[in-house]
Design a protein around this motif. Structure first.
Motif, PDB file in Angstrom:
ATOM      1  N   ASP A  62       0.856  -1.185   0.000  1.00 10.41           N
ATOM      2  CA  ASP A  62       0.000   0.000   0.000  1.00 10.41           C
ATOM      3  C   ASP A  62       0.892   1.235   0.000  1.00 10.41           C
ATOM      4  OD1 ASP A  62      -2.185  -1.656   0.137  1.00 10.41           O
ATOM      5  OD2 ASP A  62      -2.473  -1.411   2.290  1.00 10.41           O
ATOM      6  N   ASN A  63       0.458   2.296  -0.683  1.00 13.87           N
ATOM      7  CA  ASN A  63       1.228   3.526  -0.836  1.00 13.87           C
ATOM      8  C   ASN A  63       2.606   3.194  -1.429  1.00 13.87           C
ATOM      9  OD1 ASN A  63       2.116   6.149  -0.795  1.00 13.87           O
ATOM     10  ND2 ASN A  63       1.978   6.410   1.421  1.00 13.87           N
ATOM     11  N   LEU A  64       2.587   2.565  -2.576  1.00 11.43           N
ATOM     12  CA  LEU A  64       3.775   2.034  -3.245  1.00 11.43           C
ATOM     13  C   LEU A  64       4.915   3.037  -3.353  1.00 11.43           C
ATOM     14  CD1 LEU A  64       4.992  -0.356  -4.847  1.00 11.43           C
ATOM     15  CD2 LEU A  64       3.941   0.629  -6.888  1.00 11.43           C
ATOM     16  N   PHE A  65       4.615   4.298  -3.661  1.00 10.53           N
ATOM     17  CA  PHE A  65       5.667   5.303  -3.867  1.00 10.53           C
ATOM     18  C   PHE A  65       5.953   6.119  -2.611  1.00 10.53           C
ATOM     19  CE2 PHE A  65       3.613   4.565  -8.018  1.00 10.53           C
ATOM     20  CZ  PHE A  65       4.683   3.926  -8.626  1.00 10.53           C
ATOM     21  N   ASP A  66       5.444   5.663  -1.464  1.00 12.93           N
ATOM     22  CA  ASP A  66       5.678   6.289  -0.160  1.00 12.93           C
ATOM     23  C   ASP A  66       5.359   7.785  -0.167  1.00 12.93           C
ATOM     24  OD1 ASP A  66       6.242   6.038   2.512  1.00 12.93           O
ATOM     25  OD2 ASP A  66       8.393   6.349   2.271  1.00 12.93           O
ATOM     26  N   LYS A  67       4.195   8.107  -0.707  1.00 10.36           N
ATOM     27  CA  LYS A  67       3.724   9.491  -0.795  1.00 10.36           C
ATOM     28  C   LYS A  67       3.429  10.027   0.604  1.00 10.36           C
ATOM     29  CE  LYS A  67       1.726  13.089  -2.763  1.00 10.36           C
ATOM     30  NZ  LYS A  67       2.486  14.089  -3.435  1.00 10.36           N
ATOM     31  N   ARG A  68       3.947  11.223   0.924  1.00  9.74           N
ATOM     32  CA  ARG A  68       3.637  11.900   2.193  1.00  9.74           C
ATOM     33  C   ARG A  68       2.425  12.786   1.949  1.00  9.74           C
ATOM     34  NH1 ARG A  68       6.639   8.853   5.559  1.00  9.74           N
ATOM     35  NH2 ARG A  68       8.714   8.663   4.696  1.00  9.74           N
ATOM     36  N   TYR A  69       1.407  12.654   2.792  1.00  7.74           N
ATOM     37  CA  TYR A  69       0.170  13.394   2.573  1.00  7.74           C
ATOM     38  C   TYR A  69      -0.575  13.569   3.887  1.00  7.74           C
ATOM     39  CZ  TYR A  69      -2.030   8.793   2.882  1.00  7.74           C
ATOM     40  OH  TYR A  69      -2.443   7.564   3.310  1.00  7.74           O
ATOM     41  N   ALA A  70      -1.457  14.534   3.911  1.00  9.53           N
ATOM     42  CA  ALA A  70      -2.347  14.737   5.060  1.00  9.53           C
ATOM     43  C   ALA A  70      -3.641  14.002   4.777  1.00  9.53           C
ATOM     44  CB  ALA A  70      -2.609  16.221   5.269  1.00  9.53           C
ATOM     45  N   ALA A  71      -3.976  13.042   5.632  1.00  8.21           N
ATOM     46  CA  ALA A  71      -5.186  12.247   5.433  1.00  8.21           C
ATOM     47  C   ALA A  71      -6.429  13.011   5.868  1.00  8.21           C
ATOM     48  CB  ALA A  71      -5.083  10.934   6.199  1.00  8.21           C
ATOM     49  N   SER A  72      -6.292  13.821   6.901  1.00  3.72           N
ATOM     50  CA  SER A  72      -7.414  14.624   7.392  1.00  3.72           C
ATOM     51  C   SER A  72      -6.861  15.698   8.322  1.00  3.72           C
ATOM     52  CB  SER A  72      -8.439  13.744   8.119  1.00  3.72           C
ATOM     53  OG  SER A  72      -7.857  13.169   9.272  1.00  3.72           O
ATOM     54  N   GLY A  73      -7.757  16.481   8.876  1.00  2.00           N
ATOM     55  CA  GLY A  73      -7.332  17.527   9.794  1.00  2.00           C
ATOM     56  C   GLY A  73      -8.508  18.076  10.569  1.00  2.00           C
ATOM     57  N   TYR A  74      -8.221  18.959  11.491  1.00  4.11           N
ATOM     58  CA  TYR A  74      -9.273  19.607  12.263  1.00  4.11           C
ATOM     59  C   TYR A  74      -8.777  20.963  12.741  1.00  4.11           C
ATOM     60  CZ  TYR A  74      -6.878  18.492  16.649  1.00  4.11           C
ATOM     61  OH  TYR A  74      -5.978  18.419  17.659  1.00  4.11           O
ATOM     62  N   VAL A  75      -9.701  21.749  13.224  1.00  5.45           N
ATOM     63  CA  VAL A  75      -9.369  23.068  13.738  1.00  5.45           C
ATOM     64  C   VAL A  75      -9.902  23.170  15.159  1.00  5.45           C
ATOM     65  CG1 VAL A  75      -9.677  25.541  13.451  1.00  5.45           C
ATOM     66  CG2 VAL A  75      -9.534  24.066  11.449  1.00  5.45           C
ATOM     67  N   TYR A  76      -9.012  23.367  16.091  1.00  2.00           N
ATOM     68  CA  TYR A  76      -9.370  23.665  17.474  1.00  2.00           C
ATOM     69  C   TYR A  76      -8.226  24.514  17.975  1.00  2.00           C
ATOM     70  CZ  TYR A  76     -11.187  23.104  22.176  1.00  2.00           C
ATOM     71  OH  TYR A  76     -11.720  23.347  23.414  1.00  2.00           O
ATOM     72  N   GLY A  77      -8.308  25.792  17.701  1.00  4.09           N
ATOM     73  CA  GLY A  77      -7.153  26.660  17.852  1.00  4.09           C
ATOM     74  C   GLY A  77      -6.448  26.665  16.507  1.00  4.09           C
ATOM     75  N   PRO A  78      -5.148  26.381  16.486  1.00  7.06           N
ATOM     76  CA  PRO A  78      -4.463  26.317  15.193  1.00  7.06           C
ATOM     77  C   PRO A  78      -4.880  25.057  14.421  1.00  7.06           C
ATOM     78  CG  PRO A  78      -2.946  25.778  16.966  1.00  7.06           C
ATOM     79  CD  PRO A  78      -4.232  26.198  17.612  1.00  7.06           C
ATOM     80  N   PRO A  79      -4.839  25.095  13.084  1.00 11.03           N
ATOM     81  CA  PRO A  79      -5.213  23.895  12.316  1.00 11.03           C
ATOM     82  C   PRO A  79      -4.218  22.758  12.560  1.00 11.03           C
ATOM     83  CG  PRO A  79      -4.419  25.628  10.864  1.00 11.03           C
ATOM     84  CD  PRO A  79      -4.470  26.203  12.237  1.00 11.03           C
ATOM     85  N   TYR A  80      -4.718  21.543  12.558  1.00  9.67           N
ATOM     86  CA  TYR A  80      -3.884  20.362  12.746  1.00  9.67           C
ATOM     87  C   TYR A  80      -4.195  19.380  11.628  1.00  9.67           C
ATOM     88  CZ  TYR A  80      -1.679  16.263  14.663  1.00  9.67           C
ATOM     89  OH  TYR A  80      -0.878  15.159  14.815  1.00  9.67           O
ATOM     90  N   PHE A  81      -3.141  18.776  11.071  1.00 11.08           N
ATOM     91  CA  PHE A  81      -3.293  17.816   9.977  1.00 11.08           C
ATOM     92  C   PHE A  81      -2.791  16.447  10.434  1.00 11.08           C
ATOM     93  CE2 PHE A  81      -2.880  21.977   8.073  1.00 11.08           C
ATOM     94  CZ  PHE A  81      -3.926  21.990   7.178  1.00 11.08           C
ATOM     95  N   TYR A  82      -3.607  15.414  10.200  1.00 14.14           N
ATOM     96  CA  TYR A  82      -3.191  14.044  10.490  1.00 14.14           C
ATOM     97  C   TYR A  82      -2.424  13.495   9.298  1.00 14.14           C
ATOM     98  CZ  TYR A  82      -6.465  13.916  14.403  1.00 14.14           C
ATOM     99  OH  TYR A  82      -7.123  14.165  15.573  1.00 14.14           O
ATOM    100  N   PRO A  83      -1.207  13.006   9.508  1.00 12.99           N
ATOM    101  CA  PRO A  83      -0.474  12.423   8.383  1.00 12.99           C
ATOM    102  C   PRO A  83      -1.096  11.103   7.937  1.00 12.99           C
ATOM    103  CG  PRO A  83       0.757  12.141  10.422  1.00 12.99           C
ATOM    104  CD  PRO A  83      -0.442  12.977  10.750  1.00 12.99           C
ATOM    105  N   GLY A  84      -1.019  10.832   6.644  1.00 13.48           N
ATOM    106  CA  GLY A  84      -1.511   9.563   6.103  1.00 13.48           C
ATOM    107  C   GLY A  84      -0.499   8.454   6.335  1.00 13.48           C
ATOM    108  N   ALA A  85      -0.933   7.237   6.127  1.00  9.67           N
ATOM    109  CA  ALA A  85      -0.071   6.070   6.319  1.00  9.67           C
ATOM    110  C   ALA A  85       1.070   6.063   5.308  1.00  9.67           C
ATOM    111  CB  ALA A  85      -0.883   4.791   6.183  1.00  9.67           C
ATOM    112  N   THR A  86       2.252   5.717   5.762  1.00 10.09           N
ATOM    113  CA  THR A  86       3.399   5.575   4.864  1.00 10.09           C
ATOM    114  C   THR A  86       3.315   4.226   4.148  1.00 10.09           C
ATOM    115  OG1 THR A  86       4.727   4.644   6.661  1.00 10.09           O
ATOM    116  CG2 THR A  86       4.851   7.026   6.334  1.00 10.09           C
ATOM    117  N   ARG A  87       4.311   3.930   3.321  1.00  6.06           N
ATOM    118  CA  ARG A  87       4.322   2.651   2.603  1.00  6.06           C
ATOM    119  C   ARG A  87       4.255   1.505   3.607  1.00  6.06           C
ATOM    120  NH1 ARG A  87       9.450   2.327   0.283  1.00  6.06           N
ATOM    121  NH2 ARG A  87       8.742   3.714  -1.347  1.00  6.06           N
ATOM    122  N   SER A  88       3.463   0.497   3.281  1.00  4.42           N
ATOM    123  CA  SER A  88       3.378  -0.697   4.120  1.00  4.42           C
ATOM    124  C   SER A  88       3.281  -1.921   3.215  1.00  4.42           C
ATOM    125  CB  SER A  88       2.188  -0.620   5.077  1.00  4.42           C
ATOM    126  OG  SER A  88       1.002  -0.370   4.374  1.00  4.42           O
TER     127      SER A  88
END
Length: 103
Positions: free
Chosen positions: A68-94
């Motif tokens: 999964d994620n063959l090319f080891d793409k770095r990405y934000a899977a989701s995020g939220y705002v409670y004060g400053p914005p926060y981004f959840y990183p997506g899964a790396t290659r597995s």
């Protein structure tokens, strides 16, 4: 599904595209907080029936390999705002390997 000599094999690939996403539905807040950037992921899977080549019809021993994620793409899977914005990183290659026995 295809034959590889005396072996039965299966190959599958997938591409997943996620377009730009916002952290807030309100227009003014969107302009302040920014967006989650679009990304594309690639996954591959291969299966090989090990017993088919030995003419053991009615039984199967399937070797599976998947990345999964063959090319080891770095990405934000989701995020939220409670004060400053926060981004959840997506899964790396597995990678996964498995055996499945059928009788």
């Amino acid at each position: 599904e295809f034959n590889l000599g005396d072996w039965d094999a299966f190959f599958q690939g997938a591409a997943v595209y996620q377009g730009e996403a916002t952290l807030d539905l309100r227009a003014f807040e969107q302009s302040l907080l920014g967006t989650i950037e679009p990304f594309t992921l690639a996954d591959v899977q291969v299966e090989l029936d090990l017993l088919r080549a030995l003419s053991m019809h009615g039984r199967s021993l399937v070797l599976t390999a998947r990345v999964d994620n063959l090319f080891d793409k770095r990405y934000a899977a989701s995020g939220y705002v409670y004060g400053p914005p926060y981004f959840y990183p997506g899964a790396t290659r597995s990678a996964y390997v498995g055996l499945r026995w059928g009788f």
